[in-house]
Enzyme design. Sequence first.
Site, mmCIF file in Angstrom:
data_model
loop_
_atom_site.group_PDB
_atom_site.id
_atom_site.type_symbol
_atom_site.label_atom_id
_atom_site.label_comp_id
_atom_site.label_asym_id
_atom_site.label_seq_id
_atom_site.Cartn_x
_atom_site.Cartn_y
_atom_site.Cartn_z
ATOM 1 N N ASP A 56 0.812 -1.207 0.000
ATOM 2 C CA ASP A 56 0.000 0.000 0.000
ATOM 3 C C ASP A 56 0.858 1.276 0.000
ATOM 4 O O ASP A 56 0.733 2.107 0.891
ATOM 5 C CB ASP A 56 -0.925 -0.056 1.230
ATOM 6 C CG ASP A 56 -1.897 1.106 1.287
ATOM 7 O OD1 ASP A 56 -2.199 1.669 0.222
ATOM 8 O OD2 ASP A 56 -2.331 1.451 2.402
ATOM 9 N N GLU B 168 3.338 -7.701 7.904
ATOM 10 C CA GLU B 168 2.089 -8.331 7.487
ATOM 11 C C GLU B 168 2.277 -9.420 6.449
ATOM 12 O O GLU B 168 1.719 -9.335 5.344
ATOM 13 C CB GLU B 168 1.095 -7.280 6.980
ATOM 14 C CG GLU B 168 0.667 -6.298 8.041
ATOM 15 C CD GLU B 168 -0.609 -5.549 7.690
ATOM 16 O OE1 GLU B 168 -0.993 -5.542 6.511
ATOM 17 O OE2 GLU B 168 -1.207 -4.965 8.614
ATOM 18 N N TYR C 18 -6.737 -2.882 12.899
ATOM 19 C CA TYR C 18 -7.646 -1.871 12.337
ATOM 20 C C TYR C 18 -9.084 -2.050 12.826
ATOM 21 O O TYR C 18 -10.032 -1.908 12.070
ATOM 22 C CB TYR C 18 -7.522 -1.873 10.803
ATOM 23 C CG TYR C 18 -6.202 -1.234 10.396
ATOM 24 C CD1 TYR C 18 -6.072 0.142 10.371
ATOM 25 C CD2 TYR C 18 -5.084 -2.008 10.128
ATOM 26 C CE1 TYR C 18 -4.858 0.746 10.071
ATOM 27 C CE2 TYR C 18 -3.858 -1.416 9.827
ATOM 28 C CZ TYR C 18 -3.764 -0.041 9.798
ATOM 29 O OH TYR C 18 -2.563 0.564 9.501
ATOM 30 N N GLU D 174 0.755 -0.607 14.139
ATOM 31 C CA GLU D 174 -0.107 0.183 13.247
ATOM 32 C C GLU D 174 -1.509 0.196 13.812
ATOM 33 O O GLU D 174 -2.008 -0.837 14.254
ATOM 34 C CB GLU D 174 -0.189 -0.420 11.832
ATOM 35 C CG GLU D 174 1.009 -0.210 10.963
ATOM 36 C CD GLU D 174 0.778 -0.695 9.513
ATOM 37 O OE1 GLU D 174 -0.388 -0.735 9.060
ATOM 38 O OE2 GLU D 174 1.771 -1.039 8.869
HETATM 39 C C1 BDP Z 1 -1.506 -2.265 6.696
HETATM 40 C C2 BDP Z 1 -0.169 -2.112 6.002
HETATM 41 C C3 BDP Z 1 0.137 -0.689 5.574
HETATM 42 C C4 BDP Z 1 -1.107 -0.056 5.002
HETATM 43 C C5 BDP Z 1 -2.161 0.003 6.086
HETATM 44 C C6 BDP Z 1 -3.456 0.659 5.588
HETATM 45 O O1 BDP Z 1 0.884 -2.605 6.803
HETATM 46 O O2 BDP Z 1 1.179 -0.704 4.641
HETATM 47 O O3 BDP Z 1 -0.859 1.200 4.458
HETATM 48 O O4 BDP Z 1 -2.453 -1.286 6.529
HETATM 49 O O5 BDP Z 1 -4.303 -0.061 5.073
HETATM 50 O O6 BDP Z 1 -2.136 -3.325 6.120
HETATM 51 O O7 BDP Z 1 -3.581 1.878 5.679
#
Ligand code: BDP
Length: 599
Positions: free
Chosen positions: A167, A408, A474, A509
């Site tokens: 991404d 990931e 997330y 993240e």
């Molecule tokens: C994770 C990835 C990252 C993406 C992020 C996203 O590690 O590179 O930019 O999510 O979706 O899957 O913003």
Amino acid sequence: MLYPQQNDRRNLLNLSGFWDFKLDPDEIGASDGWSMGLDAPRTIAVPGSWNEQFEDAYHYLGMAWYLRDDVYVPSAWQGQRVMLRVGSVNYYAQLWANGQIVGEHVGGHLPFAFDITDHIKWGEANTIAVQVENHLQPNRIPAGNLPSAGGLGGSPLGGGYPSATFDFYPFAGIHRPVILYSVPQAHIEDVTVVTEIEGTTGIVSVTAQQVGDIARGTISLVGDSVVATAELSFADGMAQARLQVPNANLWSMDSPYLYDLVITLQDGGLVVDRYSLEIGIRTIAVRGTQLLLNGEPVYLKGFGRHEDFYASGRGLNQPLIVKDYSLMKWVGANSYRTSHYPYSEEEMRMADREGMLIIDEIPAVSLNFFGSENDVATRLAMCKQQLEELVVRDKNHPSVIMWSVANEPFGGMIARMINPNIPENYNETGHNFLGQLIDLAHHLDATRPATLVGIMGGPAEWLDLADVILINRYYGWYMQTGRIHEGEKGLEQELDSLAEFNKPLIMSEFGADAMAGMHSIPAQVFTEDYQRDLIKMYLDVTAKHDFVIGMHIWNFADFQATQSISRVGGMNLKGVFTRARQPKMAAYLLRERWNSQGQ
Ligand code: BDP
């Protein structure tokens, strides 16, 4: 891979600036003599990505040529070895000097150098050409154009445009400086520094490697004055010494004290070669669920980031490094991960000076373990090469506290989306692959923890390979979209289950896209309000768990990604700053929390 330097024994000439440039879509340049001159070239800045410099080359990811035909090598360098070094080229590079190939390198983000002494024309202009190629391919690290990525639809993890299996935009070109440097015939080739602390005494162990057969050398450690010296005595090109520094000034986040370590090769009274580097005396260790810097637990506050900016693309942009550091300090951050590839050497030096703690990552983003045994072995070999090159490059930086061998790797739900008939031994293959990388990191550097970054829903046994568990989550964004409160429950539940690992955990993240300037009551997805509330929820929930020793928000700044239905204008908008480095509401939240409460 020492960083080149100018001193009384070594020289350097930085070839950054304007170069001739030409795209080579038919890949005819090598046979048509482009290495000696380009027909109707255009001017490009080095370093920098070509995609951001020319709108017609924005989506061009093939072969291209860079050339300079005005390179005089100073006559004073005669008798020395002359090296051509490039800080990074994405993805593949072939270097030419006066029409001859002098070397090639595979993989972006890491430096390479070749001896061009025998190709030099003294007293006349030399022609230096760099051939660059950046096709997205399934077996490259990171991969692109996965045959099965269609299963991910318009996802930024594949099936977007360009079809990178990651991404961020697959920027191409010469991304870091091109440097011509000279070293004496007999010279210091490598230096490894390991520091320990015994009471108030710092122990600095130095291993020096030379090319040549000089028997003796010296090392001295210089602080406010010379604090320790030792003789080096070489056997088979190697020498070791151990320095004691009473009342050592330790390197820490609040006081990132750097000593100068100066190494010489000596022939009688004559200094044959000299190399100096800035080092910090510090230790890093994992104990139970804590990460210890100089024996004291640390809590990481910071970000996942990207090397990304207008016009320079992924190219080295030094004012931007300084600006980003000042903004990171403004919000109270003390660390970041070099997501998802090694950052510039200049940036690592900045981290040493500013006391930032760095999780240093290779470009193994979105690995998959599908395909033939051969395919998997090809990817593993490339990951190993990049890990070796990274450790060689960054091993002496006090700021580097951990190696990250993957971000990931595809497991669980995402792996099934790519390939619904997931092979039975898929998890085992992945475990073996990742285990080999963690083992290699430990083997290359026994002084730092090694980790990998787990994807939501990925196999727990993969996570257990890491010394410090890193997870990207997330909740409230890709899951429970629009429902922060429900996301909170998911996060709490998972944290309870992760306690069982009995290891430190960093949330590497979490975040939400926010379009700068968009607001709503109640908070809705894509507003600054929602992003702020979601980040606050994560900070509050994780603060209740002692084994969580760090929070890295995704992302420091908005960044260019590939085009897909979830990336407005091709941008990932999870930055707490915009791409232009203006704050969103979340930046003020962090500034308040991280500067006052600490977490
Ligand atoms: C994770 C990835 C990252 C993406 C992020 C996203 O590690 O590179 O930019 O999510 O979706 O899957 O913003």
